[in-house]
Every structure is written in C-alpha cells, then in structure tokens.
Design a protein around this motif. Structure first.
Motif, PDB file in Angstrom:
ATOM      1  N   PHE A  41       0.830  -1.204   0.000  1.00  0.00           N
ATOM      2  CA  PHE A  41       0.000   0.000   0.000  1.00  0.00           C
ATOM      3  C   PHE A  41       0.867   1.258   0.000  1.00  0.00           C
ATOM      4  CE2 PHE A  41      -3.505  -2.506   2.407  1.00  0.00           C
ATOM      5  CZ  PHE A  41      -3.791  -3.189   1.238  1.00  0.00           C
ATOM      6  N   LEU A  42       1.932   1.255   0.809  1.00  0.00           N
ATOM      7  CA  LEU A  42       2.801   2.425   0.885  1.00  0.00           C
ATOM      8  C   LEU A  42       3.513   2.683  -0.437  1.00  0.00           C
ATOM      9  CD1 LEU A  42       4.470   1.988   4.416  1.00  0.00           C
ATOM     10  CD2 LEU A  42       2.650   3.576   3.773  1.00  0.00           C
ATOM     11  N   VAL A  43       4.056   1.644  -1.024  1.00  0.00           N
ATOM     12  CA  VAL A  43       4.817   1.808  -2.264  1.00  0.00           C
ATOM     13  C   VAL A  43       3.880   2.107  -3.431  1.00  0.00           C
ATOM     14  CG1 VAL A  43       6.409   0.655  -3.854  1.00  0.00           C
ATOM     15  CG2 VAL A  43       6.660   0.343  -1.394  1.00  0.00           C
ATOM     16  N   PHE A  44       2.678   1.588  -3.367  1.00  0.00           N
ATOM     17  CA  PHE A  44       1.687   1.903  -4.401  1.00  0.00           C
ATOM     18  C   PHE A  44       1.472   3.410  -4.508  1.00  0.00           C
ATOM     19  CE2 PHE A  44      -2.663   3.206  -3.223  1.00  0.00           C
ATOM     20  CZ  PHE A  44      -3.205   3.440  -4.479  1.00  0.00           C
ATOM     21  N   HIS A  45       1.481   4.115  -3.372  1.00  0.00           N
ATOM     22  CA  HIS A  45       1.372   5.571  -3.384  1.00  0.00           C
ATOM     23  C   HIS A  45       2.487   6.194  -4.209  1.00  0.00           C
ATOM     24  CE1 HIS A  45      -1.976   6.279  -0.780  1.00  0.00           C
ATOM     25  NE2 HIS A  45      -1.444   5.656   0.261  1.00  0.00           N
ATOM     26  N   GLN A  46       3.696   5.729  -4.022  1.00  0.00           N
ATOM     27  CA  GLN A  46       4.844   6.315  -4.702  1.00  0.00           C
ATOM     28  C   GLN A  46       4.753   6.130  -6.217  1.00  0.00           C
ATOM     29  OE1 GLN A  46       7.948   4.259  -2.270  1.00  0.00           O
ATOM     30  NE2 GLN A  46       8.725   6.320  -1.973  1.00  0.00           N
ATOM     31  N   PHE A  47       4.322   4.960  -6.651  1.00  0.00           N
ATOM     32  CA  PHE A  47       4.230   4.723  -8.086  1.00  0.00           C
ATOM     33  C   PHE A  47       3.082   5.517  -8.713  1.00  0.00           C
ATOM     34  CE2 PHE A  47       6.881   0.998  -7.152  1.00  0.00           C
ATOM     35  CZ  PHE A  47       7.795   1.098  -8.186  1.00  0.00           C
ATOM     36  N   LYS A  48       2.005   5.710  -7.976  1.00  0.00           N
ATOM     37  CA  LYS A  48       0.923   6.538  -8.508  1.00  0.00           C
ATOM     38  C   LYS A  48       1.353   7.990  -8.633  1.00  0.00           C
ATOM     39  CE  LYS A  48      -3.321   6.022  -8.280  1.00  0.00           C
ATOM     40  NZ  LYS A  48      -4.738   6.078  -7.932  1.00  0.00           N
ATOM     41  N   GLU A  49       2.127   8.475  -7.662  1.00  0.00           N
ATOM     42  CA  GLU A  49       2.570   9.861  -7.678  1.00  0.00           C
ATOM     43  C   GLU A  49       3.526  10.157  -8.831  1.00  0.00           C
ATOM     44  OE1 GLU A  49       4.162  10.297  -3.806  1.00  0.00           O
ATOM     45  OE2 GLU A  49       2.211  10.563  -2.827  1.00  0.00           O
ATOM     46  N   LEU A  50       4.159   9.114  -9.378  1.00  0.00           N
ATOM     47  CA  LEU A  50       5.053   9.318 -10.520  1.00  0.00           C
ATOM     48  C   LEU A  50       4.312   9.904 -11.716  1.00  0.00           C
ATOM     49  CD1 LEU A  50       7.207   6.041 -10.505  1.00  0.00           C
ATOM     50  CD2 LEU A  50       7.989   8.360  -9.984  1.00  0.00           C
ATOM     51  N   ASN A  51       3.018   9.570 -11.823  1.00  0.00           N
ATOM     52  CA  ASN A  51       2.220  10.046 -12.953  1.00  0.00           C
ATOM     53  C   ASN A  51       1.161  11.057 -12.531  1.00  0.00           C
ATOM     54  OD1 ASN A  51       3.543   8.424 -14.882  1.00  0.00           O
ATOM     55  ND2 ASN A  51       2.352   6.662 -14.219  1.00  0.00           N
ATOM     56  N   GLY A  52       1.339  11.628 -11.351  1.00  0.00           N
ATOM     57  CA  GLY A  52       0.431  12.673 -10.898  1.00  0.00           C
ATOM     58  C   GLY A  52      -0.933  12.192 -10.468  1.00  0.00           C
ATOM     59  N   SER A  53      -1.072  10.920 -10.151  1.00  0.00           N
ATOM     60  CA  SER A  53      -2.357  10.382  -9.727  1.00  0.00           C
ATOM     61  C   SER A  53      -2.583  10.649  -8.248  1.00  0.00           C
ATOM     62  CB  SER A  53      -2.415   8.872  -9.990  1.00  0.00           C
ATOM     63  OG  SER A  53      -2.256   8.593 -11.357  1.00  0.00           O
ATOM     64  N   LYS A  54      -3.843  10.765  -7.873  1.00  0.00           N
ATOM     65  CA  LYS A  54      -4.178  10.922  -6.472  1.00  0.00           C
ATOM     66  C   LYS A  54      -3.993   9.592  -5.749  1.00  0.00           C
ATOM     67  CE  LYS A  54      -7.570  14.606  -7.210  1.00  0.00           C
ATOM     68  NZ  LYS A  54      -8.977  15.007  -7.030  1.00  0.00           N
TER      69      LYS A  54
END
Length: 297
Positions: A41-54
């Motif tokens: 869950f934590l790392v999923f945040h980081q990968f989403k933020e790479l493309n500007g996703s919430k």
C-alpha cells in the motif's frame, strides 16, 4: 539459500517467548502477511505519484488487489489456473519468499522511484546503506528474489547512465560481488538439480499446454503491456521505463525455469515476482486510463 527467514523467525520466537513452530504457524500469517500488504500500500502511493495520480484507495484498487491476489479463475488442482501456475499462491506458502518480497518492494521504493523521478540514485549515503542492508536481507531470505533485483539494478545502471555517478557505480559493483559470494557460499553445486535442462519447469510441474502456461502465468504482464499500448495509441505520454522493467522482470524470471532443472518447482519463485510488480505498475497508470475511458464513454 533461504536461511535468513529461519534465522529471523527464530529470533522473533525468542523475543516473544513462543516456540518456533508456533511462530511459523501463527506469527507468519499474523505479522508478515499484513506487513507485506502494508508495504504494498505504501509503495503503491509512490508509483501513482510518478504520474500525478491521487493516492486514494478507491473501489478499483480493492477490486484489482483481490483479482491479483486471490484470482478470478477456480483454483482447484484440476483447473487451468492451477495447472498453468497462475494460482500457486507462492507468496502464502513460502515464508522465505514473502519475507524477501517485503524487502524487495521496499528496495524498489528506495532505488527505482528516485531514479524514475530524478534520473539518478539518491546521493545520500544513508539511502545507499539502507538499500544495501535490504539487499543483504533479500539475499539471505531468497536468492531468487535477489537474482531479479540484480537484473533490475544492472538494467537501470545502463539505461539511466548511473555509471556517471561514483556512488552508484560503487553500489552496483558491491551488490554484484555480494551476490556472487552468496551464491558460492550457500549453493552446493554437488547437490541434485541445477543442471541444464530445457523447459524443465514447464515439463515437470505445469500441466497445461504451453500457450496457456505463457498466457496465464504471465497474465498481468500482458495486461500491463496492453494498458501501455492503449495509452500509446491514444498518444498519452507514458513512463516507458516502468514497462521496460516489467518486461525485464518477466523475462529474467522465466529464464531459470527455461534452462535449468530446479527441483520442487522452485522456478516459480523467479517467475512469480512479475505478478506483484505488474500490480504496482498497473496502479500507476490507472488515473490516465480511467480519464481516457470516461472521455470516450
């Protein structure tokens, strides 16, 4: 080659004052399985933020998580999901594999995400030290997981020109030296298995036709390739390195079982890793795929 998980469980059993058997039966599902998902869950945040996703846990997140983890096909031994190796649930049945994947995913967040963001490894020696400690733990718990990470490391070293940095070059050199030492120390070359045999994993442990094996065993990699193809056709900018990494992880994971006779179906611990990286990378593109679909329908 998975001595580390036994050592870790033994130390925790001492601290908790419980027997090692109880630690394996109860401590593993109570401590390490939730910890794995927490890290995901934590790392999923980081990968989403790479493309500007919430970074939100909407319904699509939980649907995808359950489909990837539990599956969508019957998992009885007569079903195609089991016969193709898709639903072997290696992450649950192998303590050493689960522990190694916890540190593998944390290493992705420390190593891969900064490279994708800044084009270089963090120069802070603290990060390099922590990452190397993680790699030592990965190597001692599951050498197959370290093998995959070595491939990622070497690819990004060339692809992102990390050789221009002295710290990055030294870290890569140290990692490969450590990996070789670990291989020669823990692997008994006189033991049965390990000899060259073409498609040994498929012929001995897979009970489906070859096309179904490739399609289902690497299903989520193909789904990810399809998502990227969709975005490319729609002329939406994508992070091609993530796609390259996923294909690399799937290809490297396939090679041991394709050319070596690994006893007990152990080749699955190489090829199963792409199952989980595909989930993380798929989530990184969810926002843009959803936006495109909503604009059309």
């Amino acid at each position: 080659y998975h001595y580390g998980s036994h050592f870790l469980f033994a130390q925790i059993s001492k601290i908790l004052g419980v027997s090692v058997i109880d630690m394996y039966h109860f401590g593993f599902p109570v401590i390490f399985l939730p910890l794995f998902f927490h890290i995901v869950f934590l790392v999923f945040h980081q990968f989403k933020e790479l493309n500007g996703s919430k970074t939100n846990f909407n319904y699509s997140f939980w649907v995808l998580l359950f489909i990837v983890f539990i599956g969508f096909l019957p998992i009885d031994k007569a079903g195609i999901a089991y016969r193709s190796g898709l639903s072997w649930n290696s992450i649950i049945i192998s303590e050493s594999y689960l522990v190694s994947m916890i540190f593998f995913i944390m290493s992705l967040s420390i190593f891969v995400v900064p490279i994708l963001k800044d084009g270089d490894l963090k120069k802070n020696p603290y990060y390099v030290f922590i990452l190397f400690i993680f790699l030592i733990i990965i190597g001692f718990t599951k050498i197959s997981t370290l093998f995959i990470f070595d491939g990622i490391l070497f690819y990004l070293f060339i692809r992102c020109r990390l050789y221009r940095s002295a710290i990055s070059t030294f870290f890569v050199f140290l990692t490969f030296v450590f990996s070789l030492i670990l291989l020669f120390v823990f692997y008994d070359f006189r033991s049965p298995g390990g000899n060259i045999e073409f498609l040994s994993y498929y012929k001995k442990y897979i009970n489906s036709d070859f096309f179904s094996f490739i399609l289902l065993h690497f299903l989520w990699t193909f789904v990810l390739i399809g998502v990227w193809a969709f975005l490319y056709i729609k002329k939406i900018k994508v992070n091609s390195i993530l796609l390259e990494l996923q294909i690399l992880i799937a290809a490297i994971g396939f090679l041991p079982g394709a050319f070596l006779n690994l006893l007990g179906g152990s080749a699955c611990y190489f090829s199963d890793i792409q199952h989980w990286t595909a989930f993380l990378f798929l989530r990184s593109e969810e926002r843009r795929v959803g936006k495109e679909c909503r604009s059309r329908w």
